[in-house]
Design a protein around this motif. Structure first.
Motif, mmCIF file in Angstrom:
data_model
loop_
_atom_site.group_PDB
_atom_site.id
_atom_site.type_symbol
_atom_site.label_atom_id
_atom_site.label_comp_id
_atom_site.label_asym_id
_atom_site.label_seq_id
_atom_site.Cartn_x
_atom_site.Cartn_y
_atom_site.Cartn_z
ATOM 1 N N HIS A 106 -3.598 -0.258 4.443
ATOM 2 C CA HIS A 106 -2.897 0.730 5.263
ATOM 3 C C HIS A 106 -2.917 2.075 4.541
ATOM 4 O O HIS A 106 -2.475 2.180 3.395
ATOM 5 C CB HIS A 106 -1.456 0.300 5.527
ATOM 6 C CG HIS A 106 -0.683 1.293 6.339
ATOM 7 N ND1 HIS A 106 -0.929 1.494 7.677
ATOM 8 C CD2 HIS A 106 0.300 2.156 5.997
ATOM 9 C CE1 HIS A 106 -0.116 2.429 8.135
ATOM 10 N NE2 HIS A 106 0.641 2.850 7.135
ATOM 11 N N GLY A 107 -3.406 3.096 5.234
ATOM 12 C CA GLY A 107 -3.500 4.434 4.664
ATOM 13 C C GLY A 107 -4.940 4.792 4.368
ATOM 14 O O GLY A 107 -5.778 3.933 4.075
ATOM 15 N N THR A 108 -5.225 6.091 4.423
ATOM 16 C CA THR A 108 -6.591 6.578 4.207
ATOM 17 C C THR A 108 -6.679 7.679 3.164
ATOM 18 O O THR A 108 -7.780 8.045 2.753
ATOM 19 C CB THR A 108 -7.177 7.104 5.531
ATOM 20 O OG1 THR A 108 -6.367 8.188 6.012
ATOM 21 C CG2 THR A 108 -7.224 5.999 6.591
ATOM 22 N N VAL A 109 -5.547 8.192 2.734
ATOM 23 C CA VAL A 109 -5.523 9.321 1.805
ATOM 24 C C VAL A 109 -5.220 8.814 0.404
ATOM 25 O O VAL A 109 -4.242 8.080 0.192
ATOM 26 C CB VAL A 109 -4.480 10.370 2.241
ATOM 27 C CG1 VAL A 109 -4.420 11.519 1.237
ATOM 28 C CG2 VAL A 109 -4.811 10.896 3.631
ATOM 29 N N GLU A 110 -6.042 9.201 -0.561
ATOM 30 C CA GLU A 110 -5.839 8.779 -1.947
ATOM 31 C C GLU A 110 -4.411 9.088 -2.406
ATOM 32 O O GLU A 110 -3.891 10.170 -2.184
ATOM 33 C CB GLU A 110 -6.835 9.507 -2.852
ATOM 34 C CG GLU A 110 -6.795 9.082 -4.301
ATOM 35 C CD GLU A 110 -7.844 9.787 -5.129
ATOM 36 O OE1 GLU A 110 -7.478 10.750 -5.838
ATOM 37 O OE2 GLU A 110 -9.027 9.385 -5.067
ATOM 38 N N GLY A 111 -3.786 8.088 -3.022
ATOM 39 C CA GLY A 111 -2.397 8.219 -3.437
ATOM 40 C C GLY A 111 -1.415 7.680 -2.427
ATOM 41 O O GLY A 111 -0.232 7.512 -2.739
ATOM 42 N N ASN A 112 -1.910 7.416 -1.219
ATOM 43 C CA ASN A 112 -1.025 6.895 -0.161
ATOM 44 C C ASN A 112 -1.694 5.744 0.581
ATOM 45 O O ASN A 112 -1.663 5.670 1.809
ATOM 46 C CB ASN A 112 -0.634 8.002 0.812
ATOM 47 C CG ASN A 112 0.565 7.629 1.669
ATOM 48 O OD1 ASN A 112 1.273 6.664 1.392
ATOM 49 N ND2 ASN A 112 0.804 8.396 2.725
ATOM 50 N N ALA A 152 -5.725 -18.267 -6.566
ATOM 51 C CA ALA A 152 -5.362 -17.400 -7.698
ATOM 52 C C ALA A 152 -4.406 -16.296 -7.287
ATOM 53 O O ALA A 152 -3.575 -15.845 -8.071
ATOM 54 C CB ALA A 152 -6.634 -16.800 -8.311
ATOM 55 N N ASN A 153 -4.495 -15.864 -6.035
ATOM 56 C CA ASN A 153 -3.705 -14.747 -5.539
ATOM 57 C C ASN A 153 -2.808 -15.215 -4.411
ATOM 58 O O ASN A 153 -3.232 -15.324 -3.273
ATOM 59 C CB ASN A 153 -4.644 -13.618 -5.063
ATOM 60 C CG ASN A 153 -3.909 -12.527 -4.300
ATOM 61 O OD1 ASN A 153 -2.716 -12.334 -4.471
ATOM 62 N ND2 ASN A 153 -4.648 -11.821 -3.473
ATOM 63 N N GLU A 154 -1.545 -15.501 -4.734
ATOM 64 C CA GLU A 154 -0.574 -15.900 -3.711
ATOM 65 C C GLU A 154 -0.260 -14.726 -2.797
ATOM 66 O O GLU A 154 -0.270 -14.851 -1.578
ATOM 67 C CB GLU A 154 0.684 -16.423 -4.369
ATOM 68 C CG GLU A 154 1.722 -16.962 -3.427
ATOM 69 C CD GLU A 154 2.955 -17.489 -4.147
ATOM 70 O OE1 GLU A 154 3.919 -17.858 -3.455
ATOM 71 O OE2 GLU A 154 2.959 -17.546 -5.398
ATOM 72 N N LEU A 155 0.055 -13.579 -3.375
ATOM 73 C CA LEU A 155 0.243 -12.329 -2.623
ATOM 74 C C LEU A 155 0.172 -11.180 -3.619
ATOM 75 O O LEU A 155 0.872 -11.176 -4.625
ATOM 76 C CB LEU A 155 1.586 -12.308 -1.896
ATOM 77 C CG LEU A 155 1.883 -11.041 -1.090
ATOM 78 C CD1 LEU A 155 0.867 -10.869 0.042
ATOM 79 C CD2 LEU A 155 3.297 -11.068 -0.512
ATOM 80 N N ASN A 156 -0.684 -10.218 -3.305
ATOM 81 C CA ASN A 156 -0.862 -9.047 -4.156
ATOM 82 C C ASN A 156 -0.672 -7.785 -3.335
ATOM 83 O O ASN A 156 -1.110 -7.699 -2.190
ATOM 84 C CB ASN A 156 -2.267 -9.056 -4.776
ATOM 85 C CG ASN A 156 -2.650 -7.726 -5.413
ATOM 86 O OD1 ASN A 156 -3.156 -6.826 -4.748
ATOM 87 N ND2 ASN A 156 -2.386 -7.611 -6.697
ATOM 88 N N LEU A 157 0.016 -6.802 -3.917
ATOM 89 C CA LEU A 157 0.086 -5.455 -3.375
ATOM 90 C C LEU A 157 -0.599 -4.520 -4.352
ATOM 91 O O LEU A 157 -0.316 -4.567 -5.561
ATOM 92 C CB LEU A 157 1.531 -4.984 -3.187
ATOM 93 C CG LEU A 157 2.311 -5.456 -1.963
ATOM 94 C CD1 LEU A 157 2.751 -6.901 -2.145
ATOM 95 C CD2 LEU A 157 3.514 -4.552 -1.752
ATOM 96 N N THR A 158 -1.469 -3.688 -3.831
ATOM 97 C CA THR A 158 -2.142 -2.695 -4.659
ATOM 98 C C THR A 158 -1.907 -1.312 -4.061
ATOM 99 O O THR A 158 -2.120 -1.107 -2.863
ATOM 100 C CB THR A 158 -3.649 -2.982 -4.762
ATOM 101 O OG1 THR A 158 -3.851 -4.271 -5.342
ATOM 102 C CG2 THR A 158 -4.342 -1.945 -5.639
ATOM 103 N N ILE A 159 -1.470 -0.387 -4.893
ATOM 104 C CA ILE A 159 -1.182 0.977 -4.467
ATOM 105 C C ILE A 159 -2.270 1.884 -5.040
ATOM 106 O O ILE A 159 -2.446 1.950 -6.274
ATOM 107 C CB ILE A 159 0.197 1.449 -4.961
ATOM 108 C CG1 ILE A 159 1.267 0.381 -4.692
ATOM 109 C CG2 ILE A 159 0.561 2.783 -4.338
ATOM 110 C CD1 ILE A 159 1.485 0.069 -3.241
ATOM 111 N N THR A 160 -3.012 2.577 -4.173
ATOM 112 C CA THR A 160 -4.065 3.480 -4.631
ATOM 113 C C THR A 160 -3.955 4.830 -3.929
ATOM 114 O O THR A 160 -3.199 4.990 -2.979
ATOM 115 C CB THR A 160 -5.454 2.881 -4.362
ATOM 116 O OG1 THR A 160 -5.556 2.501 -2.987
ATOM 117 C CG2 THR A 160 -5.706 1.667 -5.240
#
Length: 308
Positions: A258-264, A300-308
């Motif tokens: 979700h999101g298209t702008v770097e940092g969000n 290996a990944n139950e649930l991951n959130l990544t913020i970029t």
């Protein structure tokens, strides 16, 4: 005497270094931006006397095992800067995610199975401040087109002091604007299918227990059973056969960005999602399937959130 207004609320949250010891959050560093608030300042149990007497009537109760419960929503957005934790990071850490920061690259949150972190809450309702200690909780994630994605937290804290205290001056600059869920802003795949979806909801479903014992008081996360629901547009079996997938107990990947702008940009992923019994329905006279999801810990990944 001045009235106290419901909308005048300042909530501060800071990670503890020693469990149950006030970390002293400040408005300048630890403000959390909330909506959909329900606050229970004195949750707990009641102990009745039940004495036999020569007359009828109420005998009163003891209020025992007191704790604070706070329920609220937080908008799901980035931090504005690559490799900088979002302002809601302490909340994720308080519900069982470990935070990993890679400078100038990303911030990742992965579920842990022990050594859960805890946080302190300063909850100021227009001049009356409630302090909560040793806080832990659970969270749900909601993505619905045309709406802002939100996390719904339910947090429990040991009861600290309550006092008349002026509302703090807060710094809101760490909170950046979220963007609505849409085709332009959001992509999703489930079991390899690029989904056309009406909604995705995930529930971490932590079991959060206030424990009041002789010699110890704490808020503990004792289990979790992460689940969810995806409502997807129904397609032909040749395109995606949810019934065969469910019947075979197949585990597959879920990914949402979700999101298209770097940092969000916020990305969620899980690599061992089982589909439950599909339910047939409709929206706007167009057929859909409601798919129960089980976010198993078999991968290996139950649930991951990544913020970029």
């Amino acid at each position: 005497m001045a009235i106290r207004r419901f909308k005048k609320l300042a909530a501060l949250l800071k990670m503890e270094t020693v469990y149950g010891t006030d970390a002293v959050p400040t408005g300048a560093a630890n403000f959390i931006q909330l909506s959909d608030v329900t606050f229970t300042p004195m949750a707990g149990d009641e102990e009745a006397r039940n004495l036999l007497q020569p007359k009828l009537g109420h005998q009163g109760i003891y209020l025992t095992g007191n704790y604070i419960q706070a329920q609220f929503s937080v908008e799901l957005a980035g931090s504005g800067v690559l490799g900088t934790a979002p302002a809601y990071g302490p909340l994720l850490r308080s519900v069982g995610f470990a935070e990993t920061i890679t400078a100038a690259t990303d911030v990742q949150y992965d579920l842990v199975h022990d050594s859960f972190e805890s946080s302190d809450l300063y909850w100021n309702e227009d001049g009356v401040r409630h302090i909560g200690l040793g806080g832990r909780g659970t969270v749900t994630f909601g993505f619905t087109p045309k709406r802002i994605p939100r996390m719904q937290f339910t947090m429990k804290f040991l009861q600290g002091t309550i006092a008349d205290t002026a509302l703090p001056v807060v710094d809101k600059s760490k909170w950046i604007d979220a963007v609505p869920v849409s085709k332009a802003n959001t992509t999703m795949s489930l079991h390899g299918w690029s989904a056309i979806a009406e909604s995705l909801n995930l529930d971490l479903a932590n079991q959060v227990v206030p424990r009041h014992l002789i010699g110890s008081e704490s808020i503990e996360i004792t289990d979790r059973q992460a689940t969810g629901t995806a409502v997807v547009e129904a397609k032909s079996l040749a395109t995606i056969d949810w019934f065969s997938i469910a019947g075979a107990h197949t585990k597959g990947a879920l990914a949402l960005t979700h999101g298209t702008v770097e940092g969000n940009v916020v990305s969620l992923s899980a690599d061992a999602v089982q589909i439950g019994r599909p339910a047939s329905g409709q929206t706007d006279n167009i057929r859909n399937y409601s798919l129960p999801l089980m976010l198993t810990s078999l991968g290996a990944n139950e649930l991951n959130l990544t913020i970029t």
